[in-house]
Design an enzyme around this catalytic site. Structure first.
Site, short mmCIF file in Angstrom:
data_model
loop_
_atom_site.label_atom_id
_atom_site.label_comp_id
_atom_site.label_asym_id
_atom_site.label_seq_id
_atom_site.Cartn_x
_atom_site.Cartn_y
_atom_site.Cartn_z
N ASP A 76 0.86 -1.18 0.00
CA ASP A 76 0.00 0.00 0.00
C ASP A 76 0.89 1.23 0.00
OD1 ASP A 76 -1.98 1.89 0.27
OD2 ASP A 76 -2.41 1.44 2.37
N ASP A 82 0.67 5.16 0.07
CA ASP A 82 -0.28 6.24 0.36
C ASP A 82 0.50 7.54 0.48
OD1 ASP A 82 -2.10 8.05 1.48
OD2 ASP A 82 -3.18 6.45 2.51
N ASP A 136 3.65 1.24 2.91
CA ASP A 136 3.17 1.19 4.30
C ASP A 136 3.50 -0.18 4.89
OD1 ASP A 136 1.90 1.59 6.68
OD2 ASP A 136 -0.09 1.94 5.85
#
Length: 383
Positions: A99, A101, A287
């Protein structure tokens, strides 16, 4: 969110789910599913989870009927995905998920954040394919619908990996736990990888030090834990030779040398600061908890993101460089909608940039959905 705004957004989502093309992930029947709906308390998140579907058709019909604000499925595979507790589900394995972000990387205007996180996604894919042996066909890439990208690896060979193995993988991606003693003790064995990245970061740092005034360079290095002024002055005398040796790539650096070793190891232990920042720029800033979590929920590709109204968009690796979320992930149109903004705003979308003052404005529907989902505007009536 006011009732009129909630109804407007809910209707737009319902229209998309009624008419849009939806694609389910593999093994629907082994996934746990979770939803957040447009109930009267929305956008307060009240997730309904521990839901299972026997197959794709039942899932798609449920989505079309319910038109959720957020839609997730488990990266994990379960024997009983609908069981009410995690222990009862019987874990069978899990996809590897990365992930990226922008919130964890940079703050600023939305379009700038999207551009920056795309760079990190490109670095991650380059590491996976160029250094870790994954083929492009094994990687599924998805724009998250919000501020980043999700990368899925569904190969059976890695499904059984536990958190420890996944931790090693994400540590490599993020450059965590690098030992300069190993990196600098021998010439680089490869033109790519962390050996080269670490040497490049250290070389950049030494060049930066050389550009400082002597007193500023001394102050920079004296701030390192366990490094005294005499050690700093000795290190600075020899910094040029050290940089030359690193650039040549043929000579190992002797970290048993007191001044060189003390400063370099202190730099390696530093969590913040100039060198740490330079080294972090070489990493792909995914992440970490997402990758190590073997039971993670992730957004379903082709669903809508309830915080933006954008489509969670699957794309090929080759499409990444030209992909523009502010056009390619937008599913709503350009008909006029009257909104009331909470403050002055500037927002690019669908190839144009819109300037809005505080109070009422007329904007394209796609922008109205985005601003309402973000909590930046309310519906004031449509024209």
């Amino acid at each position: 969110m006011k009732p009129a705004t909630l109804e407007f957004v809910k209707q737009r989502f319902s229209e998309y789910y009624r008419t849009g093309t939806l694609a389910a992930p593999p093994s629907v029947g082994q996934r746990e599913w979770a939803f957040v709906f447009f109930d009267p308390e929305y956008p307060e998140i009240r997730m309904r989870r521990h839901i299972g579907f026997p197959g794709k058709d039942e899932l798609i019909q449920y989505i079309r009927n319910m038109a959720p604000a957020h839609l997730y499925y488990s990266a994990a595979y379960y024997a009983l995905p609908h069981a009410p507790t995690m222990a009862e589900k019987d874990w069978l394995g899990a996809d590897i998920i990365f992930d990226l972000d922008a919130d964890h990387i940079v703050r600023g205007p939305y379009d700038m954040m999207l551009s920056r996180v795309k760079e990190e996604t490109g670095k991650l894919i380059a590491m996976l394919t160029g250094e870790l042996g994954f083929a492009e066909r094994e990687i599924s890439l998805v724009f998250s619908g919000g501020r980043g990208y999700h990368v899925h690896i569904r190969e059976i060979a890695v499904r059984g990996w536990g958190s420890a193995e996944r931790r090693e993988l994400i540590d490599y991606i993020c450059g965590i736990g690098i030992d300069p003693g190993i990196i600098l003790s021998r010439p680089s064995p490869s033109p790519r990888g962390w050996h080269q990245r670490y040497i490049a970061a250290l070389t950049e740092y030494l060049l930066w030090l050389e550009g400082l005034e002597q007193k500023d360079a001394v102050a920079e290095l004296s701030a390192l834990e366990g490094v005294g002024k005499v050690t700093v002055e000795e290190f600075l005398k020899r910094a040029g030779d050290l940089r030359a040796a690193l650039s040549a790539g043929t000579s190992a650096v002797n970290l048993k040398d007191f001044a060189i070793g003390r400063v370099i190891r202190a730099l390696a232990d530093q969590k913040e600061g100039k060198f740490a920042s330079m080294l972090r720029e070489k990493a792909a800033l995914a992440d970490e908890p997402v990758t190590t979590d073997t039971k993670r929920l992730i957004r379903m590709p082709t669903s809508l993101h309830g915080g933006s109204g954008f489509r969670v968009t699957p794309l090929s690796i080759r499409e990444l460089s030209s992909f523009d979320p502010l056009t390619d992930a937008v599913v709503f149109g350009t008909r006029d909608v009257r909104i009331e903004c909470q403050r002055e705003l500037s927002m690019p979308i669908l190839g144009s940039t819109y300037q809005m003052g505080k109070g009422e404005s007329v904007v394209p529907e796609a922008l109205a959905v985005f601003l309402c989902c973000r909590g930046l505007a309310e519906i004031a009536g449509r024209t």
